[in-house]
Motif scaffolding. Structure first.
Motif, short mmCIF file in Angstrom:
data_model
loop_
_atom_site.label_atom_id
_atom_site.label_comp_id
_atom_site.label_asym_id
_atom_site.label_seq_id
_atom_site.Cartn_x
_atom_site.Cartn_y
_atom_site.Cartn_z
N LEU A 268 2.42 9.47 -1.73
CA LEU A 268 2.06 8.25 -2.45
C LEU A 268 1.00 8.59 -3.49
O LEU A 268 0.08 9.35 -3.23
CB LEU A 268 1.50 7.21 -1.48
N ARG A 269 1.13 8.01 -4.66
CA ARG A 269 0.16 8.23 -5.72
C ARG A 269 -0.57 6.91 -5.96
O ARG A 269 0.04 5.92 -6.35
CB ARG A 269 0.86 8.70 -6.98
N ILE A 270 -1.88 6.94 -5.68
CA ILE A 270 -2.71 5.75 -5.84
C ILE A 270 -3.91 6.12 -6.70
O ILE A 270 -4.68 6.99 -6.34
CB ILE A 270 -3.17 5.20 -4.48
N TYR B 146 10.36 2.25 2.37
CA TYR B 146 10.35 1.35 1.21
C TYR B 146 9.14 0.43 1.25
O TYR B 146 8.46 0.23 0.24
CB TYR B 146 11.65 0.53 1.15
N GLU C 41 5.99 2.36 0.36
CA GLU C 41 5.93 2.66 -1.07
C GLU C 41 5.61 1.40 -1.87
O GLU C 41 4.85 1.44 -2.84
CB GLU C 41 7.24 3.30 -1.54
N GLU C 42 6.17 0.28 -1.46
CA GLU C 42 5.89 -0.99 -2.14
C GLU C 42 4.41 -1.37 -1.97
O GLU C 42 3.75 -1.81 -2.92
CB GLU C 42 6.79 -2.09 -1.61
N ALA D 5 1.96 0.70 -1.48
CA ALA D 5 1.18 1.64 -2.29
C ALA D 5 1.21 1.26 -3.77
O ALA D 5 0.19 1.34 -4.46
CB ALA D 5 1.71 3.07 -2.10
N ARG D 6 2.37 0.81 -4.25
CA ARG D 6 2.45 0.37 -5.65
C ARG D 6 1.58 -0.86 -5.89
O ARG D 6 0.89 -0.96 -6.91
CB ARG D 6 3.91 0.06 -6.02
N HIS D 7 1.58 -1.77 -4.94
CA HIS D 7 0.74 -2.97 -5.05
C HIS D 7 -0.74 -2.59 -5.05
O HIS D 7 -1.52 -3.09 -5.87
CB HIS D 7 1.05 -3.94 -3.92
N ASP E 211 -2.04 0.33 -5.85
CA ASP E 211 -2.32 1.06 -7.09
C ASP E 211 -2.52 0.09 -8.25
O ASP E 211 -3.48 0.22 -9.03
CB ASP E 211 -1.18 2.03 -7.39
N ALA E 212 -1.64 -0.89 -8.37
CA ALA E 212 -1.76 -1.87 -9.46
C ALA E 212 -3.05 -2.67 -9.35
O ALA E 212 -3.73 -2.91 -10.35
CB ALA E 212 -0.54 -2.80 -9.46
N ARG F 125 -5.98 -0.38 -10.27
CA ARG F 125 -6.01 -0.13 -11.72
C ARG F 125 -6.54 -1.35 -12.47
O ARG F 125 -7.31 -1.22 -13.42
CB ARG F 125 -4.61 0.23 -12.22
#
Length: 100
Positions: free
Chosen positions: A9-11, A26, A29-30, A32-34, A36-37, A40
């Motif tokens: 995972l990239r955060i 899934y 990963e979802e 982690a995307r949340h 990360d966003a 950021r």
């Protein structure tokens, strides 16, 4: 039960290796995307400096979102239960009239 797999995972430009069951990949990963966003967004606003502080602020924001969503869901459940109770009362009244 399946063997856990390691997911990269990239955060916030850092890579993390996390073990999870294949069927949860899934969702992980979802999440982690949340995260990360959210991190950021906090970093880009420029009011919070430092990875640890950004992570804590992101955790607080996400926890707040979750609690609001949970309360709204409970409120809906309460409203639905009230509607069911009202329908049951109407049915009881209609059955009582029919039996008279």
């Amino acid at each position: 039960m399946s063997q856990p797999l390691t997911v990269s995972l990239r955060i916030l430009d850092k890579e993390y290796q996390v073990a999870c069951p294949p069927e949860e990949r899934y969702n992980l990963e979802e999440a982690a995307r949340h995260l990360d966003a959210t991190m950021r967004d906090i970093r880009n606003r420029g009011k919070v400096i430092g990875l640890e502080r950004i992570a804590v602020m992101a955790a607080l924001n996400i926890s707040h979102e979750m609690l609001i969503s949970k309360r709204q869901q409970q409120q809906l459940s309460g409203e639905q239960q009230q509607q069911i109770n009202e329908l049951n009362q109407r049915l009881d009244q209609a059955l009582a009239r029919h039996q008279e």
